[in-house]
Design an enzyme around this catalytic site. Sequence first.
Site, PDB file in Angstrom:
ATOM      1  N   GLU A  51       0.820  -1.411  -0.088  1.00 32.20           N
ATOM      2  CA  GLU A  51       0.215   0.066  -0.174  1.00 32.20           C
ATOM      3  C   GLU A  51       1.096   1.346  -0.189  1.00 32.20           C
ATOM      4  O   GLU A  51       0.569   2.444  -0.159  1.00 32.20           O
ATOM      5  CB  GLU A  51      -1.006   0.089   0.998  1.00 32.20           C
ATOM      6  CG  GLU A  51      -2.089  -0.467   1.009  1.00 32.20           C
ATOM      7  CD  GLU A  51      -3.463   0.219   1.708  1.00 32.20           C
ATOM      8  OE1 GLU A  51      -2.871  -0.141   3.329  1.00 32.20           O
ATOM      9  OE2 GLU A  51      -4.664  -0.188   2.379  1.00 32.20           O
TER      10      GLU A  51
ATOM     11  N   HIS B 210       8.118 -27.126  -1.280  1.00 29.49           N
ATOM     12  CA  HIS B 210       7.769 -28.080  -1.356  1.00 29.49           C
ATOM     13  C   HIS B 210       6.494 -27.418  -2.961  1.00 29.49           C
ATOM     14  O   HIS B 210       5.461 -27.816  -3.657  1.00 29.49           O
ATOM     15  CB  HIS B 210       6.880 -29.077  -1.049  1.00 29.49           C
ATOM     16  CG  HIS B 210       8.234 -29.748  -0.416  1.00 29.49           C
ATOM     17  ND1 HIS B 210       8.596 -30.726  -0.396  1.00 29.49           N
ATOM     18  CD2 HIS B 210       8.867 -29.009   0.989  1.00 29.49           C
ATOM     19  CE1 HIS B 210       9.827 -31.060   0.008  1.00 29.49           C
ATOM     20  NE2 HIS B 210       9.819 -30.196   1.312  1.00 29.49           N
TER      21      HIS B 210
ATOM     22  N   LYS C 260     -13.863   0.018  -4.520  1.00 31.13           N
ATOM     23  CA  LYS C 260     -14.875   0.717  -3.251  1.00 31.13           C
ATOM     24  C   LYS C 260     -15.903   0.959  -4.298  1.00 31.13           C
ATOM     25  O   LYS C 260     -17.023   1.280  -3.939  1.00 31.13           O
ATOM     26  CB  LYS C 260     -14.409   2.026  -1.923  1.00 31.13           C
ATOM     27  CG  LYS C 260     -13.760   0.982  -1.063  1.00 31.13           C
ATOM     28  CD  LYS C 260     -13.097   2.149  -0.252  1.00 31.13           C
ATOM     29  CE  LYS C 260     -12.239   1.954   0.917  1.00 31.13           C
ATOM     30  NZ  LYS C 260     -11.734   2.398   1.436  1.00 31.13           N
TER      31      LYS C 260
END
Length: 448
Positions: A289, A310, A424
């Site tokens: 951010e 793995h 948003k």
Amino acid sequence: MAQLNIDISKLKPFTDGQAWSDMQKEIDLSHHLLTSRSGMGNDFLGWVDLPVQIEPALLARIQADAEKIRKMAEIFVVIGIGGSYLGSKAVIEALGNEFAGIRGGSGYPHIVFAGENLSENYHAHLIELLDQKEYAVAVISKSGTTTEPAIAFRLIRRHIEEKYGKEEARKRIFAITDASRGALKKLADSEGYSSYVIPDDVGGRYSVLTPVGLLPVAVAGYDIRELVDGAVKMREVALKSSDFGQNPCALYAAARNIMLRSGKFVEILVAFEPNLLYVIEWWKQLYGESEGKEHKGIFPAGVTFTSDLHSMGQYIQEGMRTLFETVISVGEPATTLVVPNDPENLDGLNFLTGMRLSDVNRQAELGTMLAHVDGGVPNIRLTIPTVNEHYLGQLIYFFEFACALSGYTLGVNPFDQPGVEAYKKNMFALLGKPGFEKETAELRQRLL
Ligand code: PA5
């Protein structure tokens, strides 16, 4: 007390000397911008002095509330998203016993999180649990208007009021929000919830050493004074000088920018202790951010080894050479467990008999580092002597300070997050929020 150590000896061979001397000048400037408060986003620098400015009275109040919550609750629900939950989750998981939830009996409430996603299943399962357990709630939102925690709080507020009655519910709800603005502040005032303030000049992802992080950590039974003390120690080092030889934050910020400029645009934060998974998640938010804007920035990724050796290990060893690794190396575990002897020795591992698991893990760590370096992945190693409150406090402040320096060196404002608004806006439009009619029609058309 020892201190977090940074080792770049396995990164240096991928760089040239001139890059380092040029970078020292850039970091000097970034350090000046930060410490003189003259850089971008300088109204969000409250976190810099936070560790030395936390009032003893505030810590005492948090501890007293934590004690109260411990007496009344088996479960403490922390509602928040992003910076309003990742810091406390990182510290609590790092210090906790992985099986505490199943084992029980620690004497401390189990901390669970809500409102950090919109999953119906997740929240329905939580409500089912809360039907059966005694609980209290912290609702955390700096803006007081974030959708995910607001919806979670609607659900849990209704539940807690029905379960305990309004009067008792009020005593079980703790609000942590802005000093004067936002819907949560208004509600907390009108309902008379016990509330804490998130300072105006501390952004969400830098807020772990405010009540946002400290209250949940204290309820879980950990020493918040030590956490703050660790940050105080790192702050002294971070502020004193921008010299790479003296300031590990400056060196880390420099190494990252040198890596980026040489085409290594993915940084993988690695831990060999699974309970550091959420330290990695917190770090991803902090760096992602803070730096990912204006089409710039290192992509922060994370793995826990040896599990991910793995899976992601294959890519790291032989995939695109755009990666570098930063390993959080832990000196001593708090427990002791040795590899037992097996008379049949079918697995051929008797040469390890009597060896501590942490020593096996250490050789895995060192072997992996050399293999990845040989494969073209530069390596930074951060060592803390052990995982405790003090060293987590150092690590938190280290990453915060380095992030600010790194962001300034990159040329961005490390304290805003304009990009999170886009989703948003679309979500509200698609949900048909009043005022978004034009966007609603446009987006629905695009989804046909
Ligand atoms: O770092 C940030 O500022 C964000 O990640 C916020 O913490 C997150 O969006 C939650 O915001 P709020 O605390 O206002 O609900």
